[in-house]
Motif scaffolding. Structure first.
Motif, mmCIF file in Angstrom:
data_model
loop_
_atom_site.group_PDB
_atom_site.id
_atom_site.type_symbol
_atom_site.label_atom_id
_atom_site.label_comp_id
_atom_site.label_asym_id
_atom_site.label_seq_id
_atom_site.Cartn_x
_atom_site.Cartn_y
_atom_site.Cartn_z
ATOM 1 N N GLN A 45 -27.109 -78.359 -55.988
ATOM 2 C CA GLN A 45 -25.775 -78.224 -56.565
ATOM 3 C C GLN A 45 -25.039 -79.565 -56.525
ATOM 4 O O GLN A 45 -24.399 -79.974 -57.494
ATOM 5 N N ARG A 76 -7.290 -78.452 -47.227
ATOM 6 C CA ARG A 76 -7.259 -77.583 -48.400
ATOM 7 C C ARG A 76 -6.629 -78.394 -49.541
ATOM 8 O O ARG A 76 -5.904 -79.351 -49.308
ATOM 9 N N LEU A 164 -7.725 -73.114 -62.526
ATOM 10 C CA LEU A 164 -8.027 -73.533 -61.156
ATOM 11 C C LEU A 164 -7.436 -72.589 -60.112
ATOM 12 O O LEU A 164 -8.082 -72.265 -59.116
ATOM 13 N N ILE A 167 -9.228 -69.554 -58.835
ATOM 14 C CA ILE A 167 -10.385 -69.726 -57.950
ATOM 15 C C ILE A 167 -9.923 -69.637 -56.493
ATOM 16 O O ILE A 167 -9.013 -70.349 -56.085
ATOM 17 N N ASP A 171 -13.927 -74.774 -51.191
ATOM 18 C CA ASP A 171 -14.998 -75.698 -51.592
ATOM 19 C C ASP A 171 -15.178 -75.650 -53.091
ATOM 20 O O ASP A 171 -15.287 -76.661 -53.774
ATOM 21 N N ASN A 172 -15.233 -74.409 -53.567
ATOM 22 C CA ASN A 172 -15.351 -74.155 -54.981
ATOM 23 C C ASN A 172 -14.209 -74.818 -55.752
ATOM 24 O O ASN A 172 -14.417 -75.427 -56.798
ATOM 25 N N LEU A 173 -12.992 -74.740 -55.173
ATOM 26 C CA LEU A 173 -11.817 -75.267 -55.855
ATOM 27 C C LEU A 173 -11.876 -76.785 -55.979
ATOM 28 O O LEU A 173 -11.612 -77.348 -57.040
ATOM 29 N N GLU A 175 -14.506 -78.673 -55.916
ATOM 30 C CA GLU A 175 -15.552 -79.025 -56.879
ATOM 31 C C GLU A 175 -15.099 -78.724 -58.302
ATOM 32 O O GLU A 175 -15.362 -79.505 -59.212
ATOM 33 N N SER A 176 -14.414 -77.593 -58.447
ATOM 34 C CA SER A 176 -13.938 -77.224 -59.785
ATOM 35 C C SER A 176 -12.919 -78.222 -60.314
ATOM 36 O O SER A 176 -12.842 -78.475 -61.511
ATOM 37 N N MET A 177 -12.106 -78.787 -59.401
ATOM 38 C CA MET A 177 -11.138 -79.805 -59.818
ATOM 39 C C MET A 177 -11.859 -81.001 -60.433
ATOM 40 O O MET A 177 -11.456 -81.515 -61.473
#
Lengths: 215, 215
Positions: A45, A76, A164, A167, A171-173, A175-177
């Motif tokens: 990933q 965060r 965003l 979500i 971690d996901n957030l 990476e999504s950023m």
């Protein structure tokens, strides 16, 4: 999985994976035997994320490292994190002209009129630099476009942030950023060009050369 | 003017100007004496245009040459000229994933639903590639953003073409197309990031660390 399998899973050549390991972009695998190192789905990933930044975002390795450090930090996500990510992105594109203080102040004022509240960032300098370049190129008639762009960019940002905030996982957030910043920009640029083709087909119709009348 | 004056007028160093001359991006000046070459205001304008493409657009020299050849061609601008310019731009950005035929067809269908009539271009492949990458990165929730982007990109294109069609002069128009494509994209990208800062300040307010209650 071993490095060869990691390469197959991601489509990234083994030498490139080794380069990312040396550069510290990819965490080392777990040494299972004297001569064998094992990698996980998380490595795959991370590799895909690096690839998105390097290939689509065309970001230099140093910028990728900065952005991954943000993903790996314990914080965060906050406003300032998005700002730092965004600052890392903009730093990779050098402006071709330098706006003077008055041009910078005028750009900030223009953005404020359109509802922008943060007008002290590197991005505002970039905007001012592009406008300065349009003036220096003798294209004042193109400068007016910024008024339309400013409103549409705010609409895009509302869309991005709404996506965003849906979500949950931190971690996901983070990476999504990054993915949203890098791929979102490439996506929008490609859409703008596809839209140009659609609109220009209407505005500048192709000449139909009538060969029969030429004889 | 002499090459030193040309350098001063444009802010571009003499060795860089000589490089552009060797690469054929800048027409040779007029030899006025055995040891003296004279340049005109047109040379200065051409240099600023090259600079915009190289510095802001980050285009490779080969792409710049292709685009300048379009400016210098005798044709009047047509749909296909904008298409070729736009194709030269997209060729400099390599996609990080390859959409398969089905993904490509789905992307074309999606764009058609949003009113795009030209769905066979390199841009549509790029859009499909970005969407494929979002899927491969495990971010299907980000794919939906393309619906909002598609409508906004059409609005941008309408604005761009309305600005271009207001320009009468053909040379001016070809140059404006390039400037609009390259600087317009940088301008919009910077605005989008500035807009992110504005919207995220509202959505992710900065943590105010209350040190008094920690003791």
């Amino acid at each position: 999985m071993r490095i060869g399998e990691l390469s197959k899973a991601t489509g990234i050549p083994v030498p490139t994976i080794k380069y990312y390991l040396r550069e510290g972009l990819l965490p080392a695998g777990e040494r299972t035997h004297a001569n064998q190192v094992s990698y996980t789905a998380e490595h795959a990933q991370r590799l895909r994320l690096i690839r998105a930044m390097v290939q689509v975002g065309e970001l230099p390795i140093g910028t990728v490292r900065t952005m991954l450090a943000e993903v790996d930090s314990a914080e965060r996500p906050t406003d300032s994190m998005l700002g730092r990510l965004s600052g890392a992105l903009v730093a990779s594109r050098s402006p071709g002209a330098h706006a003077d203080e008055q041009e910078l102040a005028e750009t900030a004022a223009l953005l404020q009129r359109h509802g922008y509240t943060r007008t002290d960032s590197v991005h505002v300098r970039m905007i001012a630099d592009v406008l300065a370049m349009l003036h220096r190129l003798g294209r004042p008639e193109l400068v007016g476009i910024v008024d339309h762009y400013a409103d549409l960019a705010l609409q895009i940002a509302e869309t991005d942030l709404a996506t965003l905030t849906a979500i949950e996982d931190r971690d996901n957030l983070a990476e999504s950023m990054i993915i949203g910043s890098v791929l979102g920009e490439a996506l929008f640029a490609a859409l703008r060009r596809a839209a140009h083709a659609t609109v220009s087909a209407r505005v500048f119709p192709e000449d139909k050369v009538d060969t029969s009348s030429a004889s």
